[in-house]
Structures are given as structure tokens and as C-alpha cells.
Write a protein that holds these residues in place. Structure first.
Motif, PDB file in Angstrom:
ATOM      1  N   SER A   1      16.537  -2.413   9.257  1.00 48.06           N
ATOM      2  CA  SER A   1      16.701  -3.148   8.021  1.00 48.06           C
ATOM      3  C   SER A   1      15.687  -4.267   7.973  1.00 48.06           C
ATOM      4  CB  SER A   1      18.111  -3.707   7.859  1.00 48.06           C
ATOM      5  OG  SER A   1      18.767  -3.886   9.041  1.00 48.06           O
ATOM      6  N   GLY A   2      15.365  -4.665   6.789  1.00 46.62           N
ATOM      7  CA  GLY A   2      14.374  -5.721   6.649  1.00 46.62           C
ATOM      8  C   GLY A   2      14.101  -6.034   5.192  1.00 46.62           C
ATOM      9  N   ARG A   3      13.022  -6.716   4.978  1.00 49.85           N
ATOM     10  CA  ARG A   3      12.633  -7.116   3.616  1.00 49.85           C
ATOM     11  C   ARG A   3      11.147  -6.888   3.453  1.00 49.85           C
ATOM     12  NH1 ARG A   3      11.986 -12.823   1.021  1.00 49.85           N
ATOM     13  NH2 ARG A   3      12.258 -12.298  -1.171  1.00 49.85           N
ATOM     14  N   VAL A   4      10.772  -6.215   2.400  1.00 48.55           N
ATOM     15  CA  VAL A   4       9.361  -5.994   2.076  1.00 48.55           C
ATOM     16  C   VAL A   4       8.926  -7.141   1.171  1.00 48.55           C
ATOM     17  CG1 VAL A   4       7.690  -4.438   0.998  1.00 48.55           C
ATOM     18  CG2 VAL A   4       9.639  -3.489   2.256  1.00 48.55           C
ATOM     19  N   VAL A   5       7.865  -7.844   1.576  1.00 46.51           N
ATOM     20  CA  VAL A   5       7.370  -8.975   0.791  1.00 46.51           C
ATOM     21  C   VAL A   5       5.884  -8.812   0.512  1.00 46.51           C
ATOM     22  CG1 VAL A   5       9.113 -10.570   1.685  1.00 46.51           C
ATOM     23  CG2 VAL A   5       6.936 -10.381   2.851  1.00 46.51           C
ATOM     24  N   ASN A   6       5.415  -9.471  -0.530  1.00 44.42           N
ATOM     25  CA  ASN A   6       3.991  -9.447  -0.860  1.00 44.42           C
ATOM     26  C   ASN A   6       3.290 -10.641  -0.214  1.00 44.42           C
ATOM     27  OD1 ASN A   6       4.582 -11.667  -2.486  1.00 44.42           O
ATOM     28  ND2 ASN A   6       4.543 -10.509  -4.392  1.00 44.42           N
ATOM     29  N   GLY A   7       2.034 -10.826  -0.526  1.00 43.28           N
ATOM     30  CA  GLY A   7       1.250 -11.910   0.055  1.00 43.28           C
ATOM     31  C   GLY A   7       1.768 -13.296  -0.282  1.00 43.28           C
ATOM     32  N   SER A   8       2.560 -13.415  -1.333  1.00 47.86           N
ATOM     33  CA  SER A   8       3.152 -14.701  -1.721  1.00 47.86           C
ATOM     34  C   SER A   8       4.555 -14.869  -1.160  1.00 47.86           C
ATOM     35  CB  SER A   8       3.200 -14.811  -3.248  1.00 47.86           C
ATOM     36  OG  SER A   8       1.915 -14.697  -3.787  1.00 47.86           O
ATOM     37  N   ASN A   9       4.939 -13.973  -0.254  1.00 44.42           N
ATOM     38  CA  ASN A   9       6.255 -13.981   0.388  1.00 44.42           C
ATOM     39  C   ASN A   9       7.394 -13.754  -0.599  1.00 44.42           C
ATOM     40  OD1 ASN A   9       7.589 -13.987   2.858  1.00 44.42           O
ATOM     41  ND2 ASN A   9       8.248 -16.105   2.594  1.00 44.42           N
ATOM     42  N   GLN A  10       7.103 -13.057  -1.701  1.00 43.61           N
ATOM     43  CA  GLN A  10       8.134 -12.683  -2.667  1.00 43.61           C
ATOM     44  C   GLN A  10       8.562 -11.251  -2.370  1.00 43.61           C
ATOM     45  OE1 GLN A  10       5.849 -13.207  -6.247  1.00 43.61           O
ATOM     46  NE2 GLN A  10       6.731 -15.232  -6.609  1.00 43.61           N
ATOM     47  N   GLY A  11       9.854 -10.975  -2.490  1.00 46.19           N
ATOM     48  CA  GLY A  11      10.364  -9.631  -2.256  1.00 46.19           C
ATOM     49  C   GLY A  11       9.748  -8.626  -3.216  1.00 46.19           C
ATOM     50  N   VAL A  12       9.449  -7.428  -2.709  1.00 48.30           N
ATOM     51  CA  VAL A  12       8.894  -6.364  -3.541  1.00 48.30           C
ATOM     52  C   VAL A  12      10.049  -5.460  -3.973  1.00 48.30           C
ATOM     53  CG1 VAL A  12       7.284  -4.425  -3.646  1.00 48.30           C
ATOM     54  CG2 VAL A  12       6.702  -6.448  -2.297  1.00 48.30           C
ATOM     55  N   PRO A  13      10.458  -5.536  -5.238  1.00 44.79           N
ATOM     56  CA  PRO A  13      11.604  -4.755  -5.689  1.00 44.79           C
ATOM     57  C   PRO A  13      11.271  -3.272  -5.814  1.00 44.79           C
ATOM     58  CG  PRO A  13      10.670  -5.981  -7.522  1.00 44.79           C
ATOM     59  CD  PRO A  13       9.915  -6.386  -6.284  1.00 44.79           C
ATOM     60  N   TYR A  14      12.237  -2.437  -5.426  1.00 49.04           N
ATOM     61  CA  TYR A  14      12.199  -0.989  -5.630  1.00 49.04           C
ATOM     62  C   TYR A  14      11.013  -0.295  -4.968  1.00 49.04           C
ATOM     63  CZ  TYR A  14      15.459  -2.985  -8.873  1.00 49.04           C
ATOM     64  OH  TYR A  14      16.470  -3.737  -9.412  1.00 49.04           O
ATOM     65  N   ALA A  15      10.509  -0.862  -3.863  1.00 54.24           N
ATOM     66  CA  ALA A  15       9.470  -0.201  -3.072  1.00 54.24           C
ATOM     67  C   ALA A  15      10.125   0.945  -2.304  1.00 54.24           C
ATOM     68  CB  ALA A  15       8.829  -1.187  -2.098  1.00 54.24           C
ATOM     69  N   THR A  16       9.353   1.965  -1.983  1.00 48.84           N
ATOM     70  CA  THR A  16       9.846   3.108  -1.226  1.00 48.84           C
ATOM     71  C   THR A  16       9.535   2.899   0.250  1.00 48.84           C
ATOM     72  OG1 THR A  16       9.438   4.547  -3.115  1.00 48.84           O
ATOM     73  CG2 THR A  16       9.713   5.611  -0.986  1.00 48.84           C
ATOM     74  N   VAL A  17      10.533   3.103   1.099  1.00 48.30           N
ATOM     75  CA  VAL A  17      10.390   2.981   2.548  1.00 48.30           C
ATOM     76  C   VAL A  17      10.737   4.341   3.147  1.00 48.30           C
ATOM     77  CG1 VAL A  17      11.183   1.782   4.621  1.00 48.30           C
ATOM     78  CG2 VAL A  17      11.123   0.562   2.434  1.00 48.30           C
ATOM     79  N   THR A  18       9.769   5.008   3.783  1.00 46.53           N
ATOM     80  CA  THR A  18      10.015   6.322   4.365  1.00 46.53           C
ATOM     81  C   THR A  18       9.577   6.361   5.817  1.00 46.53           C
ATOM     82  OG1 THR A  18       7.897   7.146   3.557  1.00 46.53           O
ATOM     83  CG2 THR A  18       9.799   7.595   2.188  1.00 46.53           C
ATOM     84  N   LEU A  19      10.197   7.246   6.564  1.00 45.29           N
ATOM     85  CA  LEU A  19       9.836   7.492   7.947  1.00 45.29           C
ATOM     86  C   LEU A  19       8.668   8.462   7.940  1.00 45.29           C
ATOM     87  CD1 LEU A  19      10.507   7.164  10.969  1.00 45.29           C
ATOM     88  CD2 LEU A  19      12.084   9.090  10.699  1.00 45.29           C
ATOM     89  N   LYS A  20       7.543   8.058   8.530  1.00 43.27           N
ATOM     90  CA  LYS A  20       6.335   8.874   8.511  1.00 43.27           C
ATOM     91  C   LYS A  20       6.616  10.244   9.126  1.00 43.27           C
ATOM     92  CE  LYS A  20       1.445   8.818   9.638  1.00 43.27           C
ATOM     93  NZ  LYS A  20       0.372   8.039  10.222  1.00 43.27           N
ATOM     94  N   GLY A  21       6.196  11.286   8.415  1.00 43.44           N
ATOM     95  CA  GLY A  21       6.350  12.653   8.898  1.00 43.44           C
ATOM     96  C   GLY A  21       7.719  13.260   8.642  1.00 43.44           C
ATOM     97  N   SER A  22       8.537  12.608   7.815  1.00 46.95           N
ATOM     98  CA  SER A  22       9.849  13.172   7.500  1.00 46.95           C
ATOM     99  C   SER A  22      10.208  12.864   6.053  1.00 46.95           C
ATOM    100  CB  SER A  22      10.921  12.601   8.432  1.00 46.95           C
ATOM    101  OG  SER A  22      11.392  11.379   7.956  1.00 46.95           O
ATOM    102  N   ALA A  23      11.332  13.402   5.636  1.00 45.92           N
ATOM    103  CA  ALA A  23      11.819  13.147   4.281  1.00 45.92           C
ATOM    104  C   ALA A  23      12.811  11.992   4.243  1.00 45.92           C
ATOM    105  CB  ALA A  23      12.475  14.406   3.724  1.00 45.92           C
ATOM    106  N   GLN A  24      13.104  11.398   5.407  1.00 46.63           N
ATOM    107  CA  GLN A  24      14.043  10.275   5.457  1.00 46.63           C
ATOM    108  C   GLN A  24      13.434   9.055   4.791  1.00 46.63           C
ATOM    109  OE1 GLN A  24      14.866  10.426   9.838  1.00 46.63           O
ATOM    110  NE2 GLN A  24      16.824   9.663   9.076  1.00 46.63           N
ATOM    111  N   GLY A  25      14.212   8.417   3.940  1.00 42.59           N
ATOM    112  CA  GLY A  25      13.701   7.223   3.293  1.00 42.59           C
ATOM    113  C   GLY A  25      14.751   6.536   2.456  1.00 42.59           C
ATOM    114  N   THR A  26      14.348   5.425   1.894  1.00 41.59           N
ATOM    115  CA  THR A  26      15.215   4.630   1.037  1.00 41.59           C
ATOM    116  C   THR A  26      14.331   3.789   0.117  1.00 41.59           C
ATOM    117  OG1 THR A  26      17.121   3.139   1.026  1.00 41.59           O
ATOM    118  CG2 THR A  26      15.380   2.645   2.622  1.00 41.59           C
ATOM    119  N   SER A  27      14.958   2.998  -0.722  1.00 43.79           N
ATOM    120  CA  SER A  27      14.235   2.069  -1.596  1.00 43.79           C
ATOM    121  C   SER A  27      14.745   0.659  -1.353  1.00 43.79           C
ATOM    122  CB  SER A  27      14.453   2.421  -3.065  1.00 43.79           C
ATOM    123  OG  SER A  27      13.925   3.690  -3.354  1.00 43.79           O
ATOM    124  N   THR A  28      13.894  -0.309  -1.624  1.00 42.51           N
ATOM    125  CA  THR A  28      14.329  -1.694  -1.535  1.00 42.51           C
ATOM    126  C   THR A  28      15.148  -2.043  -2.774  1.00 42.51           C
ATOM    127  OG1 THR A  28      12.322  -2.543  -2.587  1.00 42.51           O
ATOM    128  CG2 THR A  28      12.301  -2.370  -0.180  1.00 42.51           C
TER     129      THR A  28
END
Length: 71
Positions: free
Chosen positions: A21-48
Motif C-alpha cells: 500500500s502507498g500513495r502515488v504523488v507528483n513532483g509537487s507532492n500532490q496525490g495522483v488520482p485514479y492512476a493505475t498500479v500494476t504488477l509488472k508481467g501480470s494482470a494484477q493491479g488496482t487504481s489509486t
């Protein structure tokens, strides 16, 4: 866009399962809404969520790579 990611890992080695678990942020340290997070080489993933926070159960042992994408 530069994306930084913060992780909190909980590992269950006897199950070869990791809760990532974690938080995806941009260069301004703001959360990136609805970004896709996937495990490389698989179909496992989620969205922020709207604050850039995510949680993903991974059925691999460390190390592994997460791929983050956002439009």
C-alpha cells in the motif's frame, strides 16, 4: 510528469503474499488520482483513489516491480 511513490509493505513469507500500500504523488507532492498500479508481467493491479492512495495484494515474493501509469 514525474511520479514518486511511497510504500508500506506487509509481507507474509509463508504464503508468498505481500500487501503493498502507498500513495502515488507528483513532483509537487500532490496525490495522483485514479492512476493505475500494476504488477509488472501480470494482470494484477488496482487504481489509486482520489487522494492517490492504493492497496494491492501481490502473490509473489520480493523483489517485484510495480508499474504506475496515469494520463
Amino acid at each position: 510528469m514525474r511520479i514518486l511513490i511511497l510504500f508500506v509493505f506487509f509481507v507474509f513469507p509463508f504464503l508468498a503474499l505481500a500487501q503493498v500500500s502507498g500513495r502515488v504523488v507528483n513532483g509537487s507532492n500532490q496525490g495522483v488520482p485514479y492512476a493505475t498500479v500494476t504488477l509488472k508481467g501480470s494482470a494484477q493491479g488496482t487504481s489509486t483513489d482520489s487522494a492517490g492512495v492504493f492497496s494491492l495484494s501481490v502473490n509473489r515474493s520480493f523483489p517485484f516491480v510495480l508499474v504506475i501509469s496515469s494520463v
